[in-house]
Motif scaffolding. Structure first.
Motif, PDB file in Angstrom:
ATOM      1  N   LYS A  15      16.368  20.512  14.758  1.00  0.00           N
ATOM      2  CA  LYS A  15      16.448  19.747  13.524  1.00  0.00           C
ATOM      3  C   LYS A  15      17.560  18.708  13.667  1.00  0.00           C
ATOM      4  N   ILE A  16      17.245  17.457  13.402  1.00  0.00           N
ATOM      5  CA  ILE A  16      18.274  16.426  13.430  1.00  0.00           C
ATOM      6  C   ILE A  16      18.363  15.799  12.053  1.00  0.00           C
ATOM      7  N   ASN A  17      19.469  15.177  11.791  1.00  0.00           N
ATOM      8  CA  ASN A  17      19.756  14.610  10.487  1.00  0.00           C
ATOM      9  C   ASN A  17      19.692  13.085  10.551  1.00  0.00           C
ATOM     10  N   PRO A  18      18.512  12.487  10.494  1.00  0.00           N
ATOM     11  CA  PRO A  18      18.423  11.029  10.580  1.00  0.00           C
ATOM     12  C   PRO A  18      18.740  10.392   9.232  1.00  0.00           C
ATOM     13  N   PRO A  19      18.833   9.080   9.217  1.00  0.00           N
ATOM     14  CA  PRO A  19      18.978   8.423   7.908  1.00  0.00           C
ATOM     15  C   PRO A  19      17.759   8.764   7.043  1.00  0.00           C
ATOM     16  N   ALA A  20      17.892   8.628   5.764  1.00  0.00           N
ATOM     17  CA  ALA A  20      16.782   8.964   4.862  1.00  0.00           C
ATOM     18  C   ALA A  20      15.552   8.142   5.223  1.00  0.00           C
ATOM     19  N   LEU A  21      14.450   8.812   5.478  1.00  0.00           N
ATOM     20  CA  LEU A  21      13.226   8.133   5.915  1.00  0.00           C
ATOM     21  C   LEU A  21      12.664   7.205   4.841  1.00  0.00           C
ATOM     22  N   GLN A  22      12.914   7.520   3.592  1.00  0.00           N
ATOM     23  CA  GLN A  22      12.419   6.680   2.503  1.00  0.00           C
ATOM     24  C   GLN A  22      12.976   5.256   2.586  1.00  0.00           C
ATOM     25  N   ASP A  23      14.148   5.111   3.209  1.00  0.00           N
ATOM     26  CA  ASP A  23      14.751   3.779   3.356  1.00  0.00           C
ATOM     27  C   ASP A  23      13.889   2.856   4.211  1.00  0.00           C
TER      28      ASP A  23
END
Length: 178
Positions: A15-23
């Motif tokens: 699991k990685i913590n990317p920037p919010a995909l909704q952006d």
């Protein structure tokens, strides 16, 4: 919060913590919204060649491939230079299949990859510069204007400038952090 699942080289999911995909959502009046839970990211490393869409050889020591509903959509590949202090972006390309068209139209994948590379560079203190050649090589079945736009988005997002001394685009990671 949305998460991507990155497949590590040993094929286990991390699991990685990317920037919010909704952006990175892009609306299209004729297409329904994307299912953001169906987006996955695979990371490949090493010198083993990776095939994208079974026809494009991905050139780079590290490659990130985006998938939508288990179908390849786009990728970025880079090499580490100067003992990891310089990351050189070698390739950046979207898929050209009907299955990937919806994803690539409704998701700002170029901006996503630029931010992913920037965030990965920020994660440690080793990376000093991110570079990119003037003209991309190994681009398969893409129109010139599409390639220029795709690379232009990444250059802009990473605040790259042309270095006549190096003959390529470059950004200073410390200046990006400010």
């Amino acid at each position: 919060m949305n998460y991507l699942y990155m497949k590590s080289p040993n094929l286990s999911y991390v699991k990685i913590n990317p920037p919010a995909l909704q952006d990175y959502k892009r609306t299209h009046r004729y297409m329904p919204s994307l299912d953001f839970s169906a987006i996955s990211l695979e990371r490949f490393s090493g010198n083993d060649p990776v095939l994208f869409e079974n026809r494009i050889v991905v050139h780079g020591e590290i490659a990130f491939l985006l998938f939508y509903k288990n179908k390849p959509s786009s990728f970025i590949a880079l090499d580490e230079k100067e003992d990891g202090q310089v990351w050189q972006i070698n390739q950046l390309q979207g898929a050209k299949s009907r299955k990937s068209y919806r994803f690539n139209t409704c998701f700002q994948w170029q901006a996503f990859f630029a931010d992913l590379i920037k965030n990965q560079a920020f994660a440690g203190d080793l990376v000093r510069h991110i570079t990119m050649p003037i003209r991309a090589s190994n681009i398969c079945d893409a129109r010139s204007q599409t390639v220029d736009t795709t690379y232009g988005i990444v250059k802009s997002r990473l605040k790259m400038f042309f270095s006549s001394e190096l003959g390529m685009f470059i950004t200073d990671v410390n200046k990006l952090k400010q």
